[in-house]
Design an enzyme around this catalytic site. Structure first.
Site, short mmCIF file in Angstrom:
data_model
loop_
_atom_site.label_atom_id
_atom_site.label_comp_id
_atom_site.label_asym_id
_atom_site.label_seq_id
_atom_site.Cartn_x
_atom_site.Cartn_y
_atom_site.Cartn_z
N ASP A 197 0.95 -1.12 0.08
CA ASP A 197 -0.01 0.03 0.03
C ASP A 197 1.10 1.26 -0.13
O ASP A 197 1.66 1.44 0.96
CB ASP A 197 -0.98 0.02 1.30
CG ASP A 197 -1.88 1.27 1.29
OD1 ASP A 197 -1.23 2.18 0.81
OD2 ASP A 197 -3.11 0.91 1.41
N HIS A 198 0.96 1.92 -0.98
CA HIS A 198 1.99 3.18 -1.19
C HIS A 198 1.83 4.13 -0.08
O HIS A 198 2.85 4.62 0.14
CB HIS A 198 1.96 3.54 -2.62
CG HIS A 198 0.97 4.57 -3.01
ND1 HIS A 198 -0.06 4.41 -3.57
CD2 HIS A 198 1.13 5.68 -2.82
CE1 HIS A 198 -0.73 5.24 -3.57
NE2 HIS A 198 -0.15 6.35 -3.43
N LYS A 202 5.07 6.50 2.52
CA LYS A 202 5.10 7.94 2.71
C LYS A 202 5.63 8.28 4.21
O LYS A 202 5.26 7.76 5.07
CB LYS A 202 3.87 8.67 2.74
CG LYS A 202 2.91 8.58 1.21
CD LYS A 202 1.86 9.44 1.23
CE LYS A 202 0.92 8.77 -0.12
NZ LYS A 202 1.51 9.50 -1.15
N HIS A 260 -5.63 2.74 1.52
CA HIS A 260 -5.10 4.08 2.12
C HIS A 260 -5.82 4.37 3.21
O HIS A 260 -5.08 4.84 4.38
CB HIS A 260 -5.06 4.94 0.90
CG HIS A 260 -4.44 4.44 -0.49
ND1 HIS A 260 -3.60 3.48 -0.30
CD2 HIS A 260 -4.90 4.83 -1.59
CE1 HIS A 260 -3.05 3.41 -1.66
NE2 HIS A 260 -4.09 4.08 -2.49
C1 BG6 Z 1 -4.07 5.22 -5.84
C2 BG6 Z 1 -5.27 5.29 -6.35
O1 BG6 Z 1 -3.95 4.01 -5.32
O2 BG6 Z 1 -3.64 6.22 -5.01
C3 BG6 Z 1 -5.50 6.67 -7.23
O3 BG6 Z 1 -5.72 4.36 -7.34
C4 BG6 Z 1 -5.09 7.72 -6.12
O4 BG6 Z 1 -6.81 6.94 -7.82
C5 BG6 Z 1 -3.79 7.62 -5.70
O5 BG6 Z 1 -5.00 8.88 -7.15
C6 BG6 Z 1 -3.66 8.63 -4.54
O6 BG6 Z 1 -1.93 8.44 -4.02
P1 BG6 Z 1 -1.19 9.65 -3.77
O7 BG6 Z 1 0.19 9.32 -3.30
O8 BG6 Z 1 -1.03 10.75 -5.05
O9 BG6 Z 1 -1.92 10.37 -2.47
#
Ligand code: BG6
Length: 512
Positions: A197-198, A202, A260
């Site tokens: 989960d990216h 952060k 997220h």
């Molecule tokens: C992704 C979603 O997982 O996260 C996107 O699929 C979204 O729709 C993005 O824009 C948001 O990530 P960040 O890091 O730009 O907040």
């Protein structure tokens, strides 16, 4: 400002450690994630000398390319997507380690070919047979690829390790997430699976834990006795861009909430873990997700709001309605905004609402968490009506602002006792400067050293889906009637404001 002292809280097992020798195999290597994030992140790791010298990358994708074509392509891409100007020596070292295997993921020959190439690459770059596979493909291939890898002996661990990073979306709903977990767990062990989960890459998200548990002054008041409510906002100004095909099937709820936003909730609400070991942290996160009060069908009607953007202006530019975006049907009923009120059923949080919202094409790009404290018990100040007194708020700014601020009341200078709200601000860049990063460095590095703390366990993913399941069901049964219901460039539908106003509260909006 100067940093007073850097606290020496470093996990000894990882301090300064160079990642293990290994080969990374990227499925979907011709796609956007590879060129925008993965390669620039690996380059940054090489630059900071934490990537092993015994390292190689093998790209696998449908596009027909040779090793050389792949190298040339990434050499062009890195110029565009590196987080700082590329150092030629480092890139030269890096590019020699790139290989490519073309083919369809459902073609068995691809895995035979991959096995051959890996045997050669393992030798040439002394990777010790350690492999990690990154699934940057469409979600319907995740199960199949892992099955094929296992069938070809490519997930077997001996003296070496074998791991797989699975991208999101992990399932489309609770059932499909469970089915995918089962499919994977039939052929590999849980500790080989790294569900990414990216948001956990952060710095500001990781800092939620440091802020709470490395400081003595906040934890004693971090509970229902002192906290009135919590707001989590993930507002984006971008629309769906070129991702209409995927997004229209997913919608804002699936796209952002079980993953997220659940990370942000669990880190904010969890109990202190007994250690920073992967399972200690993840146990506490999982407990919070399990403690979220399930929404009944009536709750879904009264405690959730969905929206879809119509035409509007974002950052001074005209933006078309969602229904006019590329690959979106003109009568789409997919939500691009969601707001919810959740409760956590445990001793710390009973009766403290957690409000969350996320949306596309909103007024500002801003992710933040507001911890709003209860009002002081007596207001003794004349000329300041109670309702105009701003309660204390602690704001965790996740992005693009990165910092923490505390709002409190101060006396307005003058002969009368009047109060005004003031802010005490901490910004990361003032203390630590800003380090160029794609947000993937830490996660890739962690996988290479076998630290799964920042990755999702099967039970956590399923618990996230459990929370949104009733919402998906009710929304499916009752299609929205009033879409579009917010203008691009606004703060979402007015129902979202009413969700808080009904409780005598308001969203805190940050314009920047
Ligand atoms: C992704 C979603 O997982 O996260 C996107 O699929 C979204 O729709 C993005 O824009 C948001 O990530 P960040 O890091 O730009 O907040």
């Amino acid at each position: 400002m100067n940093l007073i002292e850097t606290a020496p809280i470093v996990q000894p097992a990882r301090s300064g450690r160079v990642a293990d020798p290994c080969a990374m195999i990227i499925f979907g290597a011709a796609g956007d994630l590879t060129r925008r994030k993965l390669i620039p992140a690996l380059y940054n790791l090489a630059k900071t000398q934490v990537l092993s010298r015994e390292f190689a990358i093998i790209g696998v994708a449908r596009s027909v390319m040779s090793d050389d074509d792949f190298r040339k392509k990434l050499t062009e891409d890195i110029k565009q997507f590196a987080t700082e100007p590329v150092d030629n020596d480092i890139w030269e070292w890096f590019v020699k380690r790139l290989y490519y295997v073309p083919g369809d993921f459902d073609d068995k020959n691809v895995y035979t070919k991959l096995k051959e190439v890996l045997a050669r690459v393992d030798q040439e770059h002394t990777t010790h047979g350690n492999h990690f596979y990154y699934l940057a493909t469409a979600a319907n291939y995740f199960g199949l690829i892992v099955e094929q890898l296992a069938a070809n002996g490519l997930m077997e661990q001996n003296q070496h390790w074998r791991r797989v990073i699975v991208e999101k979306p992990f399932g489309h709903d609770l059932e499909s997430a469970k089915a995918l977990n089962q499919q994977l767990l039939k052929v590999v062990k849980e500790d080989q699976i790294y569900r990414i989960d990216h948001y956990l890459g952060k710095e500001t998200v990781q800092n939620i834990m440091a802020f709470r548990f490395a400081n003595g002054i906040f934890e004693p008041i971090w509970n229902r006795r002192y906290i009135d409510h919590i707001q989590i906002s993930v507002a984006e100004t971008v629309g769906v861009e070129t991702r209409g095909g995927y997004y229209d099937q997913a919608g804002a709820l699936r796209d952002m909430v079980p993953n997220h936003i659940m990370q942000l909730i669990s880190l904010t609400a969890m109990e202190p873990p007994v250690s920073f070991r992967a399972d200690s942290v993840r146990d506490e996160q999982a407990k919070i997700l399990h403690a979220i009060q399930p929404l009944s069908a009536e709750d879904v009607l009264s405690k959730t709001v969905r929206g879809q953007y119509g035409e509007g202006t974002v950052d001074g530019k005209r933006v078309p309605a969602y229904r006019s975006e590329q690959d979106v049907p003109p009568d789409s009923k997919t939500e691009t905004f969601v707001a919810m009120k959740l409760q956590i059923d445990n001793w710390r949080w009973a009766d403290v609402p957690f409000y969350l919202r996320t949306g596309k094409a909103m007024a500002a790009h801003n992710t933040h968490i507001v911890i709003q404290f209860r009002q002081a018990p007596f207001v003794l100040f004349r000329d300041t009506p109670v309702e105009t007194l701003m309660p204390n708020q602690l704001i965790l700014h996740i992005q693009p602002e990165e910092g923490i601020s505390l709002r409190f009341a101060a006396k307005v200078p003058g002969p009368n006792m009047r109060l005004g709200a003031v802010d005490m601000n901490f910004e990361y860049q003032d203390y630590f400067g800003s380090q160029p990063s794609t947000g993937y460095e830490r996660l890739l590095y962690d996988c290479m050293i076998g630290d799964a703390t920042l990755f999702q366990r099967a039970d956590m993913v399923e618990a996230g889906w459990c929370v949104v399941s009733p919402v998906l069901d009710v929304w499916k049964a009752l299609p929205p009637r009033s879409f579009p219901n917010y203008a691009a460039g606004s703060w979402g539908p007015k129902d979202a404001d009413e969700l808080l106003e009904r409780d005598g509260r308001n969203w805190r909006n940050f314009e920047k």
